[in-house]
Design an enzyme around this catalytic site. Structure first.
Site, PDB file in Angstrom:
ATOM      1  CD  GLU A 114      -2.881  -1.068   2.424  1.00  0.00           C
ATOM      2  OE1 GLU A 114      -2.897  -0.023   3.115  1.00  0.00           O
ATOM      3  OE2 GLU A 114      -3.612  -2.046   2.645  1.00  0.00           O
ATOM      4  CD  GLU A 181     -10.139  -1.213  -0.406  1.00  0.00           C
ATOM      5  OE1 GLU A 181     -10.989  -1.481   0.464  1.00  0.00           O
ATOM      6  OE2 GLU A 181      -8.967  -1.636  -0.355  1.00  0.00           O
TER       7      GLU A 181
END
Length: 263
Positions: A114, A181
């Site tokens: 991430e 996302e």
């Protein structure tokens, strides 16, 4: 199913075809997902919530991910296996390299981390050492406290432009896949067009190259409130295998996600 590789995913993107991705945490479900045609399996740090009962992904350790990666690697049927680098793996390049090496030895064929453009140097360091990288952008669950909750990212024009620019930077650094996302569907489409690598979405609309869901969500096993982007594929299926196949087919036909699953 023939073994899925990065070349497979690149070819699907070039041909305008989508591919399906699903989380998996053990050999049995990995086997069933592969038999249903799922192209990519992710050993996600979501296991902290759906298996361990935590409120977030932050407590998950590299040992946890390695254990489940080994199990999934034993059961998978040709799917490409991606594994999450857990919270604070990106604290330094040295930690990232060490954790990525452990995951690849456990059976992963790609790691997911991430972050945004600030990760570019670390991504290059991984790629130079033979580790394919997927960078997870947009709503990054490991940053949940910094975001003040699970909130859609990229609604504001400046933030959307930054996500597009960062995706380009990460592609240049060597990222093989971008995962988005909880971003607006239009932004996801713009990122897809801005980079040549495959773009996977979750809560990012239908116009990306691949879709991913948490297995427990799409089987309606998750307790509590379900995210907007989730569809219950068990509702009309007679088995887990049938639910996996229905999901795979819906992704291929671009009937999932529908507009109500996006932002």
């Amino acid at each position: 199913m023939k073994n899925v590789t990065l070349s497979t995913l690149r070819r699907l993107k070039a041909d305008g075809e989508t591919f399906s991705c699903l989380t998996a945490y053990d050999a049995t479900f990995a086997h069933l997902a592969g038999d249903a045609g799922i192209e990519v399996l992710l050993v996600g740090d979501s296991l902290g919530m759906v298996l361990q009962g935590h409120a977030s992904t932050l407590p998950v350790t590299i040992d946890d991910i390695c254990y489940h990666t080994t199990a999934v690697a034993r059961g998978k049927q040709g799917s490409l296996l991606m594994a999450d680098l857990p919270f604070m793996s990106n604290a330094s390049t040295d930690i990232l390299l060490d954790h990525a090496a452990r995951l690849m030895r456990a059976g992963a064929e790609m790691v997911k981390v991430e972050g945004e453009a600030w990760l570019a140097g670390a991504v290059t360091a991984l790629v130079q050492r033979g580790v394919p990288v997927c960078v997870h952008m947009g709503l990054t669950p490991q940053h949940v406290h910094a975001f003040g909750g699970y909130k859609v990212q990229g609604r504001e024009e400046a933030r959307a432009e930054q996500i597009i620019a960062d995706a380009r930077t990460l592609e240049t650094a060597g990222a093989a896949i971008i995962l988005l996302e909880c971003v607006p569907s239009e932004l996801a489409r713009q990122v897809r067009d801005a980079v040549s690598v495959p773009v996977i979405g979750i809560g990012a609309g239908v116009d990306v190259d691949g879709q991913i869901l948490v297995m427990h969500d799409m089987l309606d096993l998750t307790t509590g409130r379900k995210p907007r982007f989730v569809k219950n594929f068990m509702a009309e299926a007679g088995s887990v295998q049938a639910a996996f196949a229905a999901y795979h087919q819906a992704v291929k036909a671009r009937s999932f996600p529908a507009p109500e699953h996006g932002f």
